[in-house]
Design an enzyme around this catalytic site. Structure first.
Site, PDB file in Angstrom:
ATOM      1  N   SER A 182     -23.350 -21.420  -8.091  1.00 25.23           N
ATOM      2  CA  SER A 182     -22.912 -22.251  -6.969  1.00 25.23           C
ATOM      3  C   SER A 182     -21.397 -22.250  -6.911  1.00 25.23           C
ATOM      4  O   SER A 182     -20.735 -21.978  -7.915  1.00 25.23           O
ATOM      5  CB  SER A 182     -23.424 -23.684  -7.131  1.00 25.23           C
ATOM      6  OG  SER A 182     -22.657 -24.389  -8.088  1.00 25.23           O
ATOM      7  N   ASP A 183     -20.835 -22.551  -5.752  1.00 27.92           N
ATOM      8  CA  ASP A 183     -19.410 -22.866  -5.743  1.00 27.92           C
ATOM      9  C   ASP A 183     -19.270 -24.282  -6.290  1.00 27.92           C
ATOM     10  O   ASP A 183     -20.249 -25.017  -6.472  1.00 27.92           O
ATOM     11  CB  ASP A 183     -18.829 -22.744  -4.330  1.00 27.92           C
ATOM     12  CG  ASP A 183     -17.338 -22.387  -4.364  1.00 27.92           C
ATOM     13  OD1 ASP A 183     -16.677 -22.675  -5.381  1.00 27.92           O
ATOM     14  OD2 ASP A 183     -16.837 -21.824  -3.380  1.00 27.92           O
ATOM     15  N   TRP A 184     -18.041 -24.680  -6.580  1.00 25.32           N
ATOM     16  CA  TRP A 184     -17.785 -25.927  -7.297  1.00 25.32           C
ATOM     17  C   TRP A 184     -18.484 -27.110  -6.610  1.00 25.32           C
ATOM     18  O   TRP A 184     -18.114 -27.512  -5.515  1.00 25.32           O
ATOM     19  CB  TRP A 184     -16.282 -26.176  -7.362  1.00 25.32           C
ATOM     20  CG  TRP A 184     -15.870 -27.338  -8.202  1.00 25.32           C
ATOM     21  CD1 TRP A 184     -16.124 -28.658  -7.978  1.00 25.32           C
ATOM     22  CD2 TRP A 184     -15.108 -27.286  -9.404  1.00 25.32           C
ATOM     23  NE1 TRP A 184     -15.574 -29.435  -8.952  1.00 25.32           N
ATOM     24  CE2 TRP A 184     -14.941 -28.617  -9.842  1.00 25.32           C
ATOM     25  CE3 TRP A 184     -14.531 -26.251 -10.149  1.00 25.32           C
ATOM     26  CZ2 TRP A 184     -14.229 -28.942 -11.007  1.00 25.32           C
ATOM     27  CZ3 TRP A 184     -13.814 -26.576 -11.295  1.00 25.32           C
ATOM     28  CH2 TRP A 184     -13.674 -27.897 -11.714  1.00 25.32           C
ATOM     29  N   GLY A 185     -19.518 -27.626  -7.276  1.00 24.79           N
ATOM     30  CA  GLY A 185     -20.195 -28.824  -6.778  1.00 24.79           C
ATOM     31  C   GLY A 185     -21.054 -28.617  -5.556  1.00 24.79           C
ATOM     32  O   GLY A 185     -21.546 -29.597  -4.980  1.00 24.79           O
ATOM     33  N   SER A 186     -21.275 -27.367  -5.133  1.00 29.02           N
ATOM     34  CA  SER A 186     -21.933 -27.163  -3.839  1.00 29.02           C
ATOM     35  C   SER A 186     -23.395 -27.597  -3.838  1.00 29.02           C
ATOM     36  O   SER A 186     -23.947 -27.878  -2.772  1.00 29.02           O
ATOM     37  CB  SER A 186     -21.807 -25.706  -3.389  1.00 29.02           C
ATOM     38  OG  SER A 186     -22.592 -24.833  -4.179  1.00 29.02           O
TER      39      SER A 186
END
Length: 743
Positions: A278-282
């Site tokens: 995932s991208d950061w926190g996505s």
């Protein structure tokens, strides 16, 4: 303790010795793992400090690492720091090592031009080379994994992340994706100078509405497949180890839980064997998206859709076990994700030796590598684009003489050092001392008979004009004025969308005041995106687009100014005349009422107050010399769909006074299709070097595969029909041919 831990780990080596391949090894390991340990491999944390600073991992994170509940760490760099945490990881029950990831976007210790600038070189070998050096340096600092390349097609310069990619064209973007993946991963994972690449952001992030970061994307599946997915497929075909989700939704479904792109396209149709992070926190961000009720719901939707590793949202850590217990997520989905991650750790050789990237001697060798800096200087030179070079006193202003000159250097970036890194660079404590400023680069090359004067003139963003008088006085003392203007490096990049992409602050006012002196002016524009600067384009005789060029920026720019290198850069994005034209890109569709030219505005698809064409076209860029491209010839006027080739040749002659390079570009237009086709599409280019007076025949080969497109049923097909063909030195290429694609 170190010896005891390593001795414990070495007990697992016999297991490796009997394994015939990574698949068997990972399956054996997976069969021994508890559900908690499996979920741990899907969990990625960041260090709480800067990558180059003191390692700061709190007691709770360290405890989880020791318990095998963390699979990867971000922002931990240096052999001492990575070794310290790896020692903790192999104290876990099954001794599974950590992956260490870092945003090595355009270099580590040696910073190269931002990726969009490198794309302006139109030199895939150099783009591969910069990634290769970045991987060599990063791996020497204990890094296993970079979150690059960004392969998003980007047609809206308001979006700050255009600086990370290769621009607006899909064909070009596919080549760049392949080059950068090959550079990062080298001869293959398992070599200690190779790191895992990560193609991002999957997918269509570059089409975010309004050029606003994290925003929605709404497009047809045909457009998605034809324009935005091919660079990702090219990366997969090149063996990219990982992909990263994008923050946007696609037609209402967040990319992080979009099974169409993750399961149907990536893992099934493309047979991708790596893993998706995932991208950061996505994963957690699907809650404010309004797509997930809570973190439990978000974790379920992400894992079922095909997101394998959770970067920093804790959704998998806190919810997957309960989701399995509740029968909402089959263990097989978790096993598939874990297996993908463990296979990459195996391929990197971390099970055999978790400390193989922790070699202090290698790190020292790559800390100040002169060969790497030499390469950065060369790539910087080739990333500069000459936009204007009008005559002054009967001859072009550039290149400058080094002798008997008084130069006035003015502008907020004239003595900049760390700014030359641009966004997404890795900071080191000695950056200000080792990065070459423009002032120093020029001073090092000027002859003793010349004088270099300097004043700042103004700041980047504010309205302070108090130094204008000093700038005018300095200009009046000079033979030539060099103005270094642009946007600050922190004005492009992630979360750096701009509604206005003009020169910020009072910089244009300073430019006008200096030009009013009547002195010849050279404008250098530093930026991470295309900017709007119409007054300058109309009134300044010489303009060089210098982007952000990295560690050797000052030397690279000076080489171009003084003709040590004849610029050959070409724009990888169209430059608009105003924000009202955005998005603007060369390969748009025609309409039922197309404008014949920029003056045709009556009941056609046009603005009544602006020309349709860009200020500077995709593929545009000047040289200190001139080139004549002539004698377009096609081997046939027909190309058969089955197994045929069409050869296209032109003669290219250097008709100017300097040796130089030219990028010869080939475009086609499908005149009639079952769906409307772009007015032009790049299908080939060659960068050639010619001495003054030299002529060369340049040959392109077109195949039917080059002409395939997605029809309305999402089939990738050829259709017989007529094509126009164009060859020249930009997307506005003038030489025209014609052929027919036949059964």
């Amino acid at each position: 303790m170190k010896k005891l831990v390593l001795a414990s780990f070495l007990l697992t080596i016999p297991l490796l010795a009997v394994c015939q391949n990574g698949e068997k090894f990972v399956n054996d390991l997976l069969s021994k793992m508890t559900l908690d340990e499996k979920i741990g491999q899907l969990n990625q944390y960041t260090s709480d400090g800067a990558a180059t600073g003191k390692i700061t991992v709190d007691a709770e994170k360290e405890k989880q690492i020791r318990e095998g509940k963390v699979g990867s760490m971000l922002n931990v760099m240096g052999v001492d720091k990575t070794r310290a945490l790896q020692e903790v990881a192999i104290q876990s029950r099954l001794h599974i090592p950590l992956l260490f990831g870092l945003d090595v976007i355009h270099g580590l210790r040696t910073t190269f031009p931002i990726p969009l600038a490198e794309a302006a070189s139109w030199d895939m070998w150099l783009m591969e080379k910069s990634a290769r050096i970045a991987a060599t340096e990063a791996s020497a600092y204990g890094i296993h994994w970079t979150f690059a390349p960004m392969v998003d097609i980007a047609r809206d310069p308001r979006w700050g992340r255009v600086m990370e990619g290769a621009g607006e064209d899909t064909y070009f973007g596919c080549l760049a994706a392949r080059a950068r993946v090959k550079g990062f991963q080298g001869a293959g994972l398992g070599n200690t100078d190779a790191i895992m690449a990560c193609a991002k952001h999957f997918a269509a992030y570059g089409a975010a509405v309004g050029g606003r970061d994290y925003n929605s994307v709404d497009m047809s599946l045909r457009q998605l497949n034809e324009t935005y997915l091919p660079p990702f497929r090219a990366a997969v075909e090149s063996g990219v180890a990982t992909l990263m989700n994008s923050f946007n939704d696609i037609n209402g479904i967040p990319a992080t839980a979009n099974s169409y792109i993750l399961r149907d396209k990536l893992k099934k149709e493309w047979n991708f064997k790596g893993f998706v992070v995932s991208d950061w926190g996505s994963i957690g961000e699907m809650i404010p998206h309004g797509y997930a009720k809570d973190s439990y719901d978000a974790a379920k939707k992400a894992i079922l859709a095909g997101s394998d590793m959770d970067m920093e949202s804790r959704c998998y850590r806190d919810n997957l076990k309960q989701l399995v217990a509740d029968g909402r997520v089959p263990v097989s989905f978790i096993d598939d994700a874990v297996k993908r991650i463990l296979l990459k750790k195996y391929e990197l050789g971390l099970f055999k030796d978790p400390f193989r990237f922790c070699n202090e001697q290698r790190q020292q060798q790559q800390t100040n590598n002169a060969d790497n800096r030499k390469a950065a200087r060369e790539i910087g030179e080739k990333s500069v684009v000459l936009l204007e070079n009008k005559p002054v006193n009967g001859k072009p202003l550039l290149p400058l003489s080094k002798k008997n000159m008084t130069l006035a250097l003015i502008g907020p970036f004239a003595k900049a050092t760390v700014e030359n890194h641009g966004f997404w660079s890795v900071a080191f404590p000695d950056d200000a001392q080792r990065i070459v400023s423009l002032y120093d680069g020029i001073a090092l090359q000027l002859d003793k008979s010349s004088t270099l004067l300097y004043t700042k003139g103004c700041n980047v963003k504010d309205e302070d004009t108090s130094n204008f008088g000093a700038a005018v006085d300095l200009a009046n003392k000079a033979d030539v004025v060099i103005l270094s203007l642009g946007e600050a490096p922190d004005m492009s990049g992630e979360a750096k969308s701009r509604s206005s992409i003009r020169l910020p602050g009072v910089q244009e006012d300073l430019l006008k005041r200096v030009c009013a002196t009547g002195k010849p002016v050279i404008l250098l524009i530093s930026a991470g995106r295309p900017l709007v600067f119409n007054w300058a384009a109309d009134n300044v005789p010489a303009i060089l687009y210098t982007w952000w060029l990295g560690t050797e920026a000052g030397n690279s720019i000076a080489d171009v100014l003084f003709g040590e290198y004849n610029p050959a850069g070409k724009l990888p994005m169209s430059f608009p005349r105003t924000e009202g034209q955005i998005p603007i890109y060369y390969n748009h569709y025609s309409t039922g009422r197309p404008a014949k030219n920029d003056d045709d505005k009556n009941y056609v698809s046009a603005y009544i107050d602006l020309q349709n064409s860009p200020r500077y076209a995709f593929g545009y860029g000047l040289s200190y010399t001139s080139f004549d491209i002539a004698n377009l010839k096609l081997s046939s006027d027909k190309l058969k769909i089955k197994g045929d080739k069409l050869k296209v040749t032109v003669d290219v002659k250097n008709t100017g006074n300097y040796d130089g390079e030219e990028v010869v570009q080939l475009y086609v237009r499908d005149l009639v299709g079952s769906v409307v086709r772009p007015v032009r599409e790049l299908k080939g280019f060659q960068k050639i070097f010619l001495k003054k007076g030299e002529m060369r025949n340049v040959e392109f080969t077109l195949s039917p595969d080059d002409l395939k497109f997605y029809n309305n049923d999402l089939q990738h097909i050829n259709e017989s029909g007529e094509y126009d063909l164009f060859v020249g030195n930009s997307s506005q290429a003038a030489l025209k041919g014609h052929f027919e694609l036949t059964e």
